[in-house]
Design an enzyme around this catalytic site. Sequence first.
Site, PDB file in Angstrom:
ATOM      1  N   ASP A   6      10.862  34.816   5.015  1.00 16.30           N
ATOM      2  CA  ASP A   6      11.260  34.176   3.751  1.00 16.30           C
ATOM      3  C   ASP A   6      10.058  34.174   2.803  1.00 16.30           C
ATOM      4  O   ASP A   6       8.936  33.873   3.200  1.00 16.30           O
ATOM      5  CB  ASP A   6      11.700  32.730   4.045  1.00 16.30           C
ATOM      6  CG  ASP A   6      12.337  32.081   2.837  1.00 16.30           C
ATOM      7  OD1 ASP A   6      13.589  32.055   2.793  1.00 16.30           O
ATOM      8  OD2 ASP A   6      11.601  31.626   1.929  1.00 16.30           O
ATOM      9  N   ASN A  18      10.700  32.772  -9.734  1.00 11.36           N
ATOM     10  CA  ASN A  18      11.835  32.971 -10.651  1.00 11.36           C
ATOM     11  C   ASN A  18      11.673  32.133 -11.904  1.00 11.36           C
ATOM     12  O   ASN A  18      11.909  32.614 -13.024  1.00 11.36           O
ATOM     13  CB  ASN A  18      13.145  32.573  -9.961  1.00 11.36           C
ATOM     14  CG  ASN A  18      13.802  33.767  -9.280  1.00 11.36           C
ATOM     15  OD1 ASN A  18      13.550  34.892  -9.679  1.00 11.36           O
ATOM     16  ND2 ASN A  18      14.628  33.506  -8.277  1.00 11.36           N
ATOM     17  N   ASP A  42      14.121  39.847  -9.260  1.00  7.37           N
ATOM     18  CA  ASP A  42      14.876  40.939  -8.612  1.00  7.37           C
ATOM     19  C   ASP A  42      13.941  42.091  -8.280  1.00  7.37           C
ATOM     20  O   ASP A  42      13.974  42.651  -7.167  1.00  7.37           O
ATOM     21  CB  ASP A  42      15.975  41.460  -9.548  1.00  7.37           C
ATOM     22  CG  ASP A  42      17.184  40.537  -9.555  1.00  7.37           C
ATOM     23  OD1 ASP A  42      17.188  39.586  -8.743  1.00  7.37           O
ATOM     24  OD2 ASP A  42      18.105  40.769 -10.361  1.00  7.37           O
ATOM     25  N   GLU A  83      16.327  35.348  -0.692  1.00  4.41           N
ATOM     26  CA  GLU A  83      14.985  35.909  -0.532  1.00  4.41           C
ATOM     27  C   GLU A  83      14.589  35.820   0.931  1.00  4.41           C
ATOM     28  O   GLU A  83      13.441  35.665   1.283  1.00  4.41           O
ATOM     29  CB  GLU A  83      13.938  35.189  -1.420  1.00  4.41           C
ATOM     30  CG  GLU A  83      14.218  33.739  -1.777  1.00  4.41           C
ATOM     31  CD  GLU A  83      14.249  32.784  -0.589  1.00  4.41           C
ATOM     32  OE1 GLU A  83      15.338  32.724   0.009  1.00  4.41           O
ATOM     33  OE2 GLU A  83      13.235  32.166  -0.264  1.00  4.41           O
TER      34      GLU A  83
END
Length: 538
Positions: free
Chosen positions: A396, A404, A413, A440
């Site tokens: 992770d 983000n 992305d 993610e």
Amino acid sequence: MPLMLISSLRSRFLLALGGVLLMALLALMMIGKWIVLPALLAEERSLVSQQLDRLERSLALNQEQLLAQVRDWATWDDTYEFVQDAYPRYAEVNFSQNMFEEMGYHLMVFFDSDKEVHWIAGLDPQSGRYASCSEADDSCRWAAPYIRPLQASLANDPSEGRSDVYTQPSLAIIASNPILRTDESGPAQGWLFKVRHMDDEFTNMMEAHTGLAVTFDTAAADTEIPSSYTIDEGIILARRLLPSAQDHSMLSLGTLFDRDNYRASFTTFVYALLWTGGLMLLVIATVLLLLERMVLQPLRALTRFTKQLEPYQLNLHLGPRLSHRLRNRNDEIGSLAREFEAQLLRQEQLTDELRELSTHDALTGLPNRRFFDAKLNEAVDAARDTSRPLSVMMLDIDHFKLFNDHYGHPRGDLCLKEVADCMKHHCEPHGVTIARTGGEEFSAILLHQPAQDAIRFAQELCNSIAEMAYPHDFSPVASHLTVSIGVASYIHNETRDASALMSAADEALYQAKNAGRNRVMLYDKTQPINAASVYTHE
Ligand SMILES: Nc1nc2c(ncn2[C@@H]2O[C@H](COP(=O)(O)OP(=O)(O)OP(=O)(O)O)[C@@H](O)[C@H]2O)c(=O)[nH]1
């Protein structure tokens, strides 16, 4: 089963062509009944009528000949004198058995100017003996029945010569002429009648002249139908009524007509009908044969090909190929076969694309959870069966929400994609399956790797990502992007299944996060969370 039979192309064609054949034969039969046969009958009637015409003309000719003979005798000075009793040897000189036989008539009757019998001469119809008398008695008694009808005819304009048919007392042609001098000057001194019986001899003579079968008969004068045709065993009995000198009766002139022509034409027509039927059957058989060879066999081959492909999920690369014969045909079936093959290839391509979409993640191109789960189940089963080691890891990205939030979702992305590429490059050479199993979050299967090897591999992966030095200025862990990894290994007789194994890796990941992130942790169920093995990047 019957429905199947009718639904086959062959049966449908057979039914349709059979129907056409029946219709055609029916049409031919109707044409025969309403057009051909009536035409044949009309032609036959016309021939019969022509035959009767010939007979009628022949009879008229005989009447004219008799009239000519009677005129010859009646306009002769000797006869003129004879009826005035001025030539007593007339009968002796002129009449004889031979004369009547040669001339063909049977009776001569002379009437004087008072319309009384002057002389009778002829052959007795019974005995055939010659007789010559001044009255109708003794040897001339047989002539008596003729006298009254002949006298009766004198009442009707006897001034000119005439020839008539008589039905009484027997069928005969009778001609008469006034008796004049040889130069035909008058006054008439009486009348001469000549009688010719329409007996067998007369009939034979008519038949010899005309070449036709002749019958003579008497018919009542009130008979309404002037002509009649009776068919008897292939022969037509045709009759025509002709007037007689006697009002109460008529002459029925008959002939026999052989129906050979009609029968020959009818037989020809029936043959034509049968040949047409036979030819149409041949055409149907040929059409069905061509249909079988040109359409049904190739279609069956196409169906067979499809069925053979079924076990291979219609995959042309795995199953049998379309036969060259079908593919190389230049007709519609060839086009159908080629189009069918092209469709299969398109479908196969689409199926591959769908399979790719359903098993891979669109953003990173890595396998997705569905693919990963299936692979993991296989791997766990294999590990259980073979006792070979198996490890998994769950990875992770640390503080990705912050990434983000600060760099924006599109950059997020891009970051996910680049991290995925890095992991792919690192995993693939080692046969490690890595998949994107969450937003993610990534998971990997490390086949045949015990825990220690898996930890080493995970650490190397962690290092590789760190070496990317992907900027993450807002991460509390480091100035670049870092990941946390949880590792778990399959333990024989303990790990229940794939789900349990992933739960263990998740637990280890959770511990890695709790321990400060940017590290690898191995799941150890005997150790409390804080005591789990920790491997940090540093
Ligand atoms: N850009 C982008 N972001 C994603 C995608 N999938 C999930 N995320 C984001 O990933 C973030 C995950 O955040 P959290 O689960 O709170 O965890 P975190 O911020 O990474 O923090 P830790 O995991 O605790 O270190 C969320 O902000 C999601 O919106 C994706 O496909 N693209």
